[in-house]
Design an enzyme around this catalytic site. Structure first.
Site, PDB file in Angstrom:
ATOM      1  N   SER A   1      50.000  27.503  35.857  1.00 57.02           N
ATOM      2  CA  SER A   1      50.535  28.916  35.763  1.00 57.02           C
ATOM      3  C   SER A   1      49.461  29.997  36.167  1.00 57.02           C
ATOM      4  CB  SER A   1      50.255  28.473  33.926  1.00 57.02           C
ATOM      5  OG  SER A   1      49.491  29.090  33.467  1.00 57.02           O
ATOM      6  N   ASP A   2      49.856  31.327  36.249  1.00 60.83           N
ATOM      7  CA  ASP A   2      48.824  32.431  36.512  1.00 60.83           C
ATOM      8  C   ASP A   2      48.079  32.451  34.687  1.00 60.83           C
ATOM      9  OD1 ASP A   2      47.511  34.866  36.785  1.00 60.83           O
ATOM     10  OD2 ASP A   2      49.224  36.026  37.264  1.00 60.83           O
ATOM     11  N   TRP A   3      47.109  33.156  34.262  1.00 62.46           N
ATOM     12  CA  TRP A   3      46.169  32.983  33.329  1.00 62.46           C
ATOM     13  C   TRP A   3      46.967  33.064  32.159  1.00 62.46           C
ATOM     14  CZ3 TRP A   3      44.654  30.380  37.333  1.00 62.46           C
ATOM     15  CH2 TRP A   3      43.712  29.488  37.351  1.00 62.46           C
TER      16      TRP A   3
END
Length: 661
Positions: free
Chosen positions: A218-220
């Protein structure tokens, strides 16, 4: 199950949990496309601050794309991978390959192009260069990350054909041809569903259709649910907060498995994908002792960055051969003041970007660079003491707000209100009145309006090109190197000319609709007959080239399928060595659906000595003639006539031929 849960979420800002009793290490990650980011503690966005995390600062993805040279993309990836491994990282969060849909998107510099084919051909060697160092590339952001405004919540609506023809080809090539070991989902929603739990993107397209068995990260801060995200093909949740045990894939996921909301098999599949990546990286398994150590801050990397930066600077205009500034021309500059030493000449460098360093900016692309050579420093180094190189800032620069109290990333999940400083300042370009031979060099990450461009004789464009920008630029200005870069995106005359400005589908906070469909970038300008300031693929040289003898050889055997071999001869007709990018575009003349006027389907960068001639061969496979058929759910080629255009820019194709399929 507790061990498995530890592996699927962040246990630090840039690492997952380890399973020590089984010898399974943590996965250590780092930004970003331009170099390995500085070191952070597990639970703070305040950098550690030691001296061991200075790194080589490479060209941005836009600069790499401007080279139109897969070899330079490979070297850039190889350098990044070696430095990441040298810093002890397992995953480097690069490259960025989102389509440049609108020039106002804040992360355009982090991406490559408006054209999916150009992205494909550069992303694949970049990934291969990274991963030969036993480091995973993490291609981002999947998918349709078209704007930064409300990026966590904006819903991007796209039709199936546009998705398949424009926004997915780069990612498909990255995983199927580049073999990227990992991939990062985007923050936004696509057709109503967040990318972190979008089963159409992750399960159907990525896993089922493309057979991807790598790790999806996932992106942060992009995960918003436990059950829905866990039941999708997302493997690892990362975020910007320090409450690691409370992440959606931490205690909440453990509880969801225990109470039967999420199956244990769903978690097993995620762990399996992570372990597979670990084996590929030699983190575990029989080859672990042979894992490459990597290296960083070494001269080989600096030279590679210089070579790429040199090929990334675009010569947009050069009337009356104002460039290069030769030694002879320097001697001809009159000495204006009587007390100046004999033979002493002056060059004025005017403008903040002449001495400004960019490594520390750019959000997650910020780099703690070992060094960065500014244009001013590069010129002074190259000219020595017999030329006065004088500097003036020249225009107003807004001051940066104090960022010491709260790191921008720590608050990045909060909705932001932007307050733009807009001081009164003169808009006249007085320098051109004083000296019409003023050379304008723009250092930027995305196109800008240039209402003065017709008054400028010499105009250079420089994307953020890394630690060696100043040396590369001085070589171009002084004629020690010949510019060979081409624009990987269209530069419109004015923002109002863009399709997104016209349809209003950009920068909205709730939902944007890709109403323009497949007509993105030059596809739109050519369809609407809008003349840009500088076309896609444009870029000049200090020499001249002649293209002739176009040959089209149909290929229909079992190996190549439906296709065509394109041959053309190119000659350097000038008196200096140089490189030309031969570009091949295809027009479908008879089709049941609307198609672009033409589309880039092949190119070759050719290096030639003065007077040298080479024959260039380009292969057009079946995909060069195909479009996505929404009824068949597949790419298809319809029989009919196709025109092949060959030239050195999308608006300068001097050779044409026809084939019938």
């Amino acid at each position: 199950m507790e061990d498995k849960i530890d592996m699927v979420h962040g246990a630090g800002l840039f690492r997952t949990g380890a399973v020590d009793r089984l010898g399974i290490p943590a996965v250590k990650m780092s930004d970003g496309p331009m170099g390995v980011r500085n070191e952070f503690p597990d639970d703070s966005w305040i950098p550690v601050g030691h001296s061991d995390d200075y790194v080589s600062y490479g060209p941005s993805n836009s600069a790499v794309a401007a080279t139109w040279n897969p070899e330079r993309a490979y070297v850039s990836g190889r350098t990044l991978g070696a430095e990441a491994r040298g810093r002890g990282k397992d995953v480097i969060l690069a490259p960025g390959i989102n389509i440049k849909r609108d020039p106002l998107c804040g992360r355009n510099f982090d991406n490559m192009s408006e054209d999916p084919y150009l992205i494909e051909t550069l992303a694949v060697p970049f990934i291969q260069g990274v991963q030969e160092n036993d480091v995973a590339a993490c291609v981002k952001h999947f998918a349709l990350n078209c704007q930064e405004t409300e990026r966590l919540w904006v819903d991007t609506i796209v039709d199936e054909r546009t998705l398949q023809e424009i926004y997915l080809p780069g990612f498909r090539a990255a995983v199927q041809e580049g073999g990227s070991y990992s991939l990062m989902n985007a923050y936004n929603k696509v057709n109503g569903v967040h990318c972190s739990e979008n089963k159409e993107l992750l399960d159907n397209i990525l896993r089922r259709d493309w057979k991807y068995d790598g790790t999806v990260i996932s992106d942060w801060g992009s995960v918003h649910t436990t059950k829905e995200a866990a039941e999708s093909a997302l493997d690892i949740e990362m975020s910007v907060t320090y409450d690691f045990d409370d992440y959606f894939f931490a205690k909440p996921l453990l509880e969801a498995v225990k109470n039967g909301e999420v199956t244990e098999a769903s978690v097993d599949e995620k762990v399996r994908n992570i372990l597979r990546m670990m084996f590929r990286l030699k983190m575990i398994g029989p080859e672990a002792a042979q894992r490459k150590a990597g290296s960083y801050d070494v001269p080989e990397h600096w030279q590679g960055n210089l070579d790429t930066a040199r090929e990334a600077i675009v010569l947009l205009k050069n009337e009356e051969h104002v460039l290069p500034i030769t030694e002879e021309r320097l001697r001809m500059i009159p000495a204006e003041k009587p007390n100046r030493a004999p033979g002493k000449r002056r060059i004025a460098v005017i403008g903040h970007n002449g001495e400004h360093n960019h490594a520390g900016g750019g959000g997650s692309a910020e780099i703690k660079a070992l060094y960065e050579i500014s244009p001013l420093l590069g010129l002074k180094k190259a000219l020595g003491g017999n030329v006065d190189v004088v500097y003036a800032q020249g225009y107003y620069i807004p001051s940066k707000k104090d960022e010491n109290e709260v790191n921008w990333q720590e608050s990045s999940l909060e909705r932001q209100v932007m307050n733009e400083e807009n001081p009164e300042s003169p808009k006249q370009q007085a320098l051109l009145d004083i000296n019409p031979n003023t050379i304008v060099t723009l250092v930027a990450g995305s196109p800008v309006e240039m209402p003065w461009r017709d008054r400028v004789k010499a105009l250079l464009w420089c994307y953020y090109s890394g630690m060696e920008t100043g040396d590369a630029l001085s070589e171009i200005l002084l004629g020690k190197a010949n510019p060979s870069a081409k624009l990987p995106e269209t530069f419109p005359v004015r923002y109002a000319d863009t399709v997104t400005a016209k349809n209003g589908q950009f920068g909205r906070e709730d939902k944007i609709i890709c109403e323009e469909g497949i007509f993105v970038g030059y596809r739109y300008y050519e369809k609407e007959k809008i003349t840009p300031a500088f076309a896609f693929g444009h870029g000049l040289s200090y020499t001249t080239f002649d293209l002739k003898d176009l040959q089209l050889i149909p290929a229909t055997d079992a190996q190549t399928g439906t296709g065509c071999q394109v041959k053309v001869t190119v000659t350097n007709t000038g008196d200096v060595a140089g490189a030309e990018v031969i570009q091949c575009y295809v027009t479908d003349c008879e089709c049941s659906v609307e198609r672009p006027v033409k589309e880039l389907k092949a190119y070759r960068k050719v290096f030639l000595q003065p007077g040298e001639t080479k024959e260039v061969t380009m292969e057009l496979g079946e995909s060069a003639f195909a479009f996505y058929d929404v009824e068949k759910k597949a790419f298809t080629v319809e029989p009919g006539k196709f025109v092949i255009h060959v030239g050195n820019a999308s608006d300068h194709c001097t050779l044409q031929g026809e084939i019938v399929i």
